[in-house]
Design a protein around this motif. Sequence first.
Motif, PDB file in Angstrom:
ATOM      1  N   ARG A 170      -1.656   1.543  -7.125  1.00  0.00           N
ATOM      2  CA  ARG A 170      -1.807   1.743  -8.447  1.00  0.00           C
ATOM      3  C   ARG A 170      -1.313   2.880  -8.965  1.00  0.00           C
ATOM      4  O   ARG A 170      -0.730   3.663  -8.044  1.00  0.00           O
ATOM      5  N   GLU A 171      -0.908   2.915 -10.047  1.00  0.00           N
ATOM      6  CA  GLU A 171      -0.462   4.202 -10.880  1.00  0.00           C
ATOM      7  C   GLU A 171       1.072   4.667 -10.475  1.00  0.00           C
ATOM      8  O   GLU A 171       1.692   5.269 -11.406  1.00  0.00           O
ATOM      9  N   PHE A 224     -11.674   5.111  -2.059  1.00  0.00           N
ATOM     10  CA  PHE A 224     -11.694   4.231  -3.455  1.00  0.00           C
ATOM     11  C   PHE A 224     -13.059   3.582  -3.682  1.00  0.00           C
ATOM     12  O   PHE A 224     -13.013   2.816  -2.792  1.00  0.00           O
ATOM     13  N   ARG A 253      -8.572   4.422   3.361  1.00  0.00           N
ATOM     14  CA  ARG A 253      -7.622   4.494   3.911  1.00  0.00           C
ATOM     15  C   ARG A 253      -6.993   5.883   3.916  1.00  0.00           C
ATOM     16  O   ARG A 253      -7.707   6.815   3.828  1.00  0.00           O
ATOM     17  N   ASN A 295      -4.499  -2.691  -5.742  1.00  0.00           N
ATOM     18  CA  ASN A 295      -5.236  -3.161  -4.338  1.00  0.00           C
ATOM     19  C   ASN A 295      -6.813  -2.695  -4.319  1.00  0.00           C
ATOM     20  O   ASN A 295      -7.454  -3.451  -3.380  1.00  0.00           O
ATOM     21  N   GLN A 296      -7.351  -1.677  -5.005  1.00  0.00           N
ATOM     22  CA  GLN A 296      -8.677  -1.245  -4.847  1.00  0.00           C
ATOM     23  C   GLN A 296      -9.562  -2.425  -5.678  1.00  0.00           C
ATOM     24  O   GLN A 296     -10.597  -2.911  -5.096  1.00  0.00           O
ATOM     25  N   TYR A 317      -2.613  11.985 -11.887  1.00  0.00           N
ATOM     26  CA  TYR A 317      -3.084  10.648 -11.241  1.00  0.00           C
ATOM     27  C   TYR A 317      -2.308   9.453 -12.046  1.00  0.00           C
ATOM     28  O   TYR A 317      -1.704   8.667 -11.512  1.00  0.00           O
ATOM     29  N   GLY A 351       0.718  -1.214   0.037  1.00  0.00           N
ATOM     30  CA  GLY A 351       0.037  -0.196   0.042  1.00  0.00           C
ATOM     31  C   GLY A 351       0.845   1.314  -0.053  1.00  0.00           C
ATOM     32  O   GLY A 351       2.151   1.083   0.071  1.00  0.00           O
ATOM     33  N   THR A 352       0.110   2.384  -0.490  1.00  0.00           N
ATOM     34  CA  THR A 352       0.949   3.626  -0.250  1.00  0.00           C
ATOM     35  C   THR A 352       1.764   3.883   1.145  1.00  0.00           C
ATOM     36  O   THR A 352       2.956   4.197   1.153  1.00  0.00           O
ATOM     37  N   TRP A 361       1.322   8.043  -6.820  1.00  0.00           N
ATOM     38  CA  TRP A 361      -0.177   8.328  -7.555  1.00  0.00           C
ATOM     39  C   TRP A 361      -0.583   9.511  -7.355  1.00  0.00           C
ATOM     40  O   TRP A 361      -1.058  10.421  -8.231  1.00  0.00           O
TER      41      TRP A 361
HETATM   42  O1  LIG Z   1      -2.099   2.087  -0.864  1.00  0.00           O
HETATM   43  P1  LIG Z   1      -3.657   2.905  -0.950  1.00  0.00           P
HETATM   44  O2  LIG Z   1      -4.817   2.181  -0.227  1.00  0.00           O
HETATM   45  O3  LIG Z   1      -3.637   4.272  -0.488  1.00  0.00           O
HETATM   46  O4  LIG Z   1      -4.384   2.883  -2.277  1.00  0.00           O
HETATM   47  C1  LIG Z   1      -3.616   3.703  -3.356  1.00  0.00           C
HETATM   48  C2  LIG Z   1      -4.494   3.542  -4.706  1.00  0.00           C
HETATM   49  O5  LIG Z   1      -4.352   2.148  -5.193  1.00  0.00           O
HETATM   50  C3  LIG Z   1      -4.069   4.612  -5.788  1.00  0.00           C
HETATM   51  O6  LIG Z   1      -4.964   4.467  -6.744  1.00  0.00           O
END
Ligand SMILES: O=P(O)(O)OC[C@H](O)CO
Length: 576
Positions: A114-115, A302, A298, A277-278, A167, A39-40, A134
């Motif tokens: 993602r991204e 999303f 989070r 992840n989404q 994005y 995750g981020t 992202w």
């Molecule tokens: O890691 P998260 O939960 O912030 O997810 C980020 C997303 O995949 C960005 O599009």
Amino acid sequence: MTEGKNIPNSSADVPFRSKELRKQSLIQHTGLVGVIDEGTKTIGFSIYTTPDFKEIAAHRVELSVITPQDGWYEQDPLEIMASINKCAEEAIKQLPEQGFSASDIASVGITNQRETTIAWDAVTGKPLYNAIVWKDIRTSSTVDQIVAKVQDPNHFRNITGLPISTYFSALKIRWLKDNVPEVRQAIRGKRCKAGTVDSWIVWNLTNGALHITDVTNASRTLLMNLETQNWDPVLLKTFAIKEDMLPTIRSCSEIFGKITSERSPLRGMTLSGIMGNQQASLLGQMCVKPGQTKNTYRSGCFLLCNTGDKPVFSRHGLLTTVAYKLGPQSPTIYAIEGAVSVAGHALSWLQSKVRILPDSRDAEKYAEMVPTSGDVYFVPAFTGLYAPYWRQNARGIIIGLTQFTRKNHIVRAALESICFQTRDILECMHQECGYEINKLHADGKLTTNNLLMQLQADTIGMPVFRSQLMDSTAFGAAMCAAQAEGIDLCKFEPEKRYYENVHYDTFLATTTDVERKERYGKWKRAVERSLGWVIKQKKTREHTEENYRMLSSLPASIFLISSFAMLVHSFAATSQ
Ligand SMILES: O=P(O)(O)OC[C@H](O)CO
Ligand SMILES: Nc1ncnc2c1ncn2[C@@H]1O[C@H](COP(=O)(O)OP(=O)(O)O)[C@@H](O)[C@H]1O
């Protein structure tokens, strides 16, 4: 490289995961599946039993963020790999206590932010720059120029399902190419590889044998044609990106290969799942029928609504994306998505920057100390607003302050902002898909906040079902990897509840239509006031930190000239 701090294993806190239950259920297990959840903010490795999908071991660490300038977000690709290895090692250590060992892990899946884009040298295997995350908006001025030229932020939407925005990965790859001499050099030498984080992970785990991505991640690049599910030649030309840099697009669930890296505790295991992840949490929430919708709370939020095997193209700013494709021969299932850039991140900001909140986890306690937000509205447009507004020039505002406003009101307004942004997207989804969305599945760390869940139900006027399985993302990725042909640890049956112990907490709306309408109307007015705040974007070459020394060696005009060239090409290509 800094190593993130360890996070306690949340599985220990979930009441139904008692040791006794685990032991009873061990008997009929056929194999284990491991999931890398990148995750981020947090990286984790979780291990599940099959076919019942109980998480029996997990380890998570936080990942550092590098923010050299306002709006720039980077992460260290080497830290990502080191953290994955650390998490896998620690999770595997927990297995003997459960009567298992590493050799019982029959398959491994990956799910990732993602991204976010990484470029690396195929010969040395070293990253050529930090990962550009992202939410980074360094390419804003390029986006503005493209949009001004083509007169439509949705110029590529019929091909990609996405608007032109900072994005998505295409602009990030293009920035790397234009601004990082090492990347340009590697491209000239045909040694440059680029991709989303899943590709970087797979490349590392397989010692460079595989350069692949899955169709869900590829659908977030602004380079993939939604219909053919290949890199689109028009878009590659538009962004001047060579296909040989990019990974091969595969399905989400198939045997991709063996993990061979000597640095990985997963060496020898089979890689059989990749999902953004989404999309993974959509699957983990079992939103497998058209109209079923989930929201993951989070750092961002999303919302994805399954639209079945036909892509639905949005007129109101939602993204059309691939939800999943569970095998090379399986149908592609699509979703419509609304992303909120700042959700939990607003709480982190109140904690670390404004310092009116000791910890994000205290938000509930603080907000509950006041009965309402005192008519304070907080639009956390730190880097502009995503769906349905897609306005990069918006900036955050807190409005409605009076002499009676206390920090608790602001914390409560921050929670409400998450709910209002969710409503913005749900309204759009309803208009776009025509589905009668009458309940919302919720997951993600932030859903531990009961007040947030109640405020959410009160804002949208429909029940919110919070999964007790807080980590639907890893669960979805585990199912995806386990069901791959040749692994066959489970058969994906949408009707079946794999997790027989999962329960949902239901939050019912307690507000009237009139109340909801009035408050939502005020939110809309607050959003109006946040739009258009940024009159002129900072130029990308205004950099401050030593990290960006390479930029200063660039002729100032390169990026602008090349952007112009992109536009000319884009016109030519899309008007054919
Ligand atoms: O890691 P998260 O939960 O912030 O997810 C980020 C997303 O995949 C960005 O599009
Ligand atoms: N227990 C909690 N209560 C409230 N907010 C939380 C809690 N845990 C995390 N958060 C918020 O959720 C966000 C991080 O969620 P996490 O799932 O770790 O990260 P990410 O989405 O970046 O991968 C943070 O911004 C934080 O404010």
